[in-house]
Design a protein around this motif. Structure first.
Motif, mmCIF file in Angstrom:
data_model
loop_
_atom_site.group_PDB
_atom_site.id
_atom_site.type_symbol
_atom_site.label_atom_id
_atom_site.label_comp_id
_atom_site.label_asym_id
_atom_site.label_seq_id
_atom_site.Cartn_x
_atom_site.Cartn_y
_atom_site.Cartn_z
ATOM 1 N N THR A 1 -6.423 -12.202 1.326
ATOM 2 C CA THR A 1 -5.490 -12.345 2.453
ATOM 3 C C THR A 1 -4.243 -11.492 2.227
ATOM 4 N N GLU A 2 -3.721 -11.508 1.015
ATOM 5 C CA GLU A 2 -2.562 -10.675 0.678
ATOM 6 C C GLU A 2 -2.915 -9.197 0.781
ATOM 7 N N ARG A 3 -4.086 -8.833 0.306
ATOM 8 C CA ARG A 3 -4.483 -7.422 0.348
ATOM 9 C C ARG A 3 -4.580 -6.925 1.786
ATOM 10 N N ILE A 4 -5.159 -7.730 2.648
ATOM 11 C CA ILE A 4 -5.269 -7.345 4.062
ATOM 12 C C ILE A 4 -3.885 -7.218 4.680
ATOM 13 N N GLN A 5 -2.997 -8.137 4.358
ATOM 14 C CA GLN A 5 -1.631 -8.083 4.886
ATOM 15 C C GLN A 5 -0.927 -6.797 4.446
ATOM 16 N N TYR A 6 -1.043 -6.461 3.168
ATOM 17 C CA TYR A 6 -0.395 -5.249 2.652
ATOM 18 C C TYR A 6 -0.958 -3.988 3.302
ATOM 19 N N ILE A 7 -2.275 -3.897 3.391
ATOM 20 C CA ILE A 7 -2.870 -2.669 3.926
ATOM 21 C C ILE A 7 -2.590 -2.537 5.419
ATOM 22 N N GLU A 8 -2.579 -3.646 6.140
ATOM 23 C CA GLU A 8 -2.307 -3.556 7.578
ATOM 24 C C GLU A 8 -0.859 -3.151 7.835
ATOM 25 N N ASN A 9 0.062 -3.649 7.030
ATOM 26 C CA ASN A 9 1.464 -3.222 7.171
ATOM 27 C C ASN A 9 1.597 -1.726 6.879
ATOM 28 N N PHE A 10 0.919 -1.283 5.841
ATOM 29 C CA PHE A 10 0.960 0.135 5.464
ATOM 30 C C PHE A 10 0.404 1.003 6.589
ATOM 31 N N LEU A 11 -0.758 0.636 7.111
ATOM 32 C CA LEU A 11 -1.398 1.444 8.151
ATOM 33 C C LEU A 11 -0.617 1.405 9.464
ATOM 34 N N ARG A 12 -0.058 0.265 9.805
ATOM 35 C CA ARG A 12 0.766 0.182 11.023
ATOM 36 C C ARG A 12 1.962 1.135 10.933
ATOM 37 N N ASN A 13 2.581 1.190 9.767
ATOM 38 C CA ASN A 13 3.743 2.064 9.594
ATOM 39 C C ASN A 13 3.381 3.539 9.693
ATOM 40 N N ARG A 14 2.148 3.877 9.381
ATOM 41 C CA ARG A 14 1.704 5.272 9.453
ATOM 42 C C ARG A 14 1.110 5.620 10.808
ATOM 43 N N LEU A 15 0.850 4.634 11.618
ATOM 44 C CA LEU A 15 0.188 4.855 12.903
ATOM 45 C C LEU A 15 1.232 5.215 13.951
ATOM 46 N N THR A 16 1.444 6.503 14.137
ATOM 47 C CA THR A 16 2.451 6.956 15.105
ATOM 48 C C THR A 16 1.898 6.993 16.516
ATOM 49 N N ASP A 17 0.567 7.191 16.632
ATOM 50 C CA ASP A 17 -0.024 7.284 17.965
ATOM 51 C C ASP A 17 -1.433 6.726 17.916
#
Length: 271
Positions: free
Chosen positions: A136-152
């Protein structure tokens, strides 16, 4: 051996197919596994021991602890060096494009470290994932990371989405000429767009998708003979079936049918 998949957050579902984990003690891990192409790139985190990757020239290397594996156009042979602990992000075809500036085509059949792809941000995220105490923590970390990189979120254009959906719906059984007509896009334009967004040509993706459909039938034993299996998946003939099968798995259908099938199912999409 423990394997489980998890769904991504709703806003990432167009790009991410699933997350998965694989855990196994050293004594329960097969010596060598064949990973079969499935059209999806993966972001892999080894929080267990590293895996050895065998190269076509006969040499072998240790994979990075954390990396993205580019599109596979050939079987990938790997072997655990100890205890298995893997967390992975499996992207839809083209789903990794919005997160990187590295040309997708240049990553073909290659494990690229997160440091190469994301510099210090990649290293920081690696440590969070590796030191997390739960999936659960791993998914939370990776989703935060990917959201921050997702500009479009619309980086993958309509033509790519429509064409991929057409290929998937048909289990890769349509010719590229038919796909081109159905999507109303000329073949050259499709090939340019696929090379940029997916890292495979439409023909390569179709071949891979058809093989995956065939592997699902093998896994569920939904066939009476290999000839019937080839016919069901609309290969031209048995020779065509054997050629494509060996190209993508490294084995004939008869050689592959067994333990390799189950392990390949775990690692690459044929769930």
């Amino acid at each position: 051996m423990y394997y489980k998949t998890f769904d991504p957050a709703s806003e990432l579902r167009e790009l991410i197919k699933c997350y998965w984990i694989l855990e196994s003690p050293e004594e329960a891990t097969p010596e060598r596994q064949t990973i079969v192409p499935d059209g999806c790139m993966e972001m892999i985190f080894h929080y267990g021991d590293l895996y050895r990757q065998y190269l076509p020239d006969g040499n072998n290397i240790l994979q990075p602890r954390c990396f993205v594996i580019g599109q596979l156009t050939q079987p990938l042979e790997i072997e655990s060096t100890g205890i298995t602990g893997i967390f992975s992000v499996r992207f839809h075809p083209g789903g990794f494009l919005p997160f990187t500036n590295v040309p997708i085509r240049e990553m073909e059949n290659t494990a690229v470290s997160l440091e190469q792809l994301f510099s210090n941000d990649g290293l920081e995220m690696e440590q969070k994932i590796l030191n997390a105490s739960s999936v659960t923590e791993r998914i939370q970390y990776i989703e935060n990371f990917l959201r921050n990189r997702l500009t479009d979120a619309n980086t993958i254009d309509r033509i790519i989405k429509t064409t991929v959906e057409t290929i998937l719906t048909a289990n890769g059984q349509l010719t590229i000429e038919t796909v081109s007509k159905q999507t109303n896009v000329n073949r050259r334009q499709l090939e340019r767009k696929f090379a940029t967004a997916i890292g495979l040509s439409p023909k390569q993706l179709s071949k891979t998708v058809r093989l995956q459909a065939t592997l699902k039938m093998l896994l569920s034993k939904q066939f009476t003979s290999f000839t019937a299996l080839a016919h069901e998946n609309e290969y031209y003939d048995q020779a065509h079936f054997n050629k494509d099968f060996k190209e993508l798995t490294g084995l004939t259908p008869k050689e592959f049918y067994g333990d390799q099938l189950k392990m390949s199912a775990l690692f690459y999409g044929t769930e």
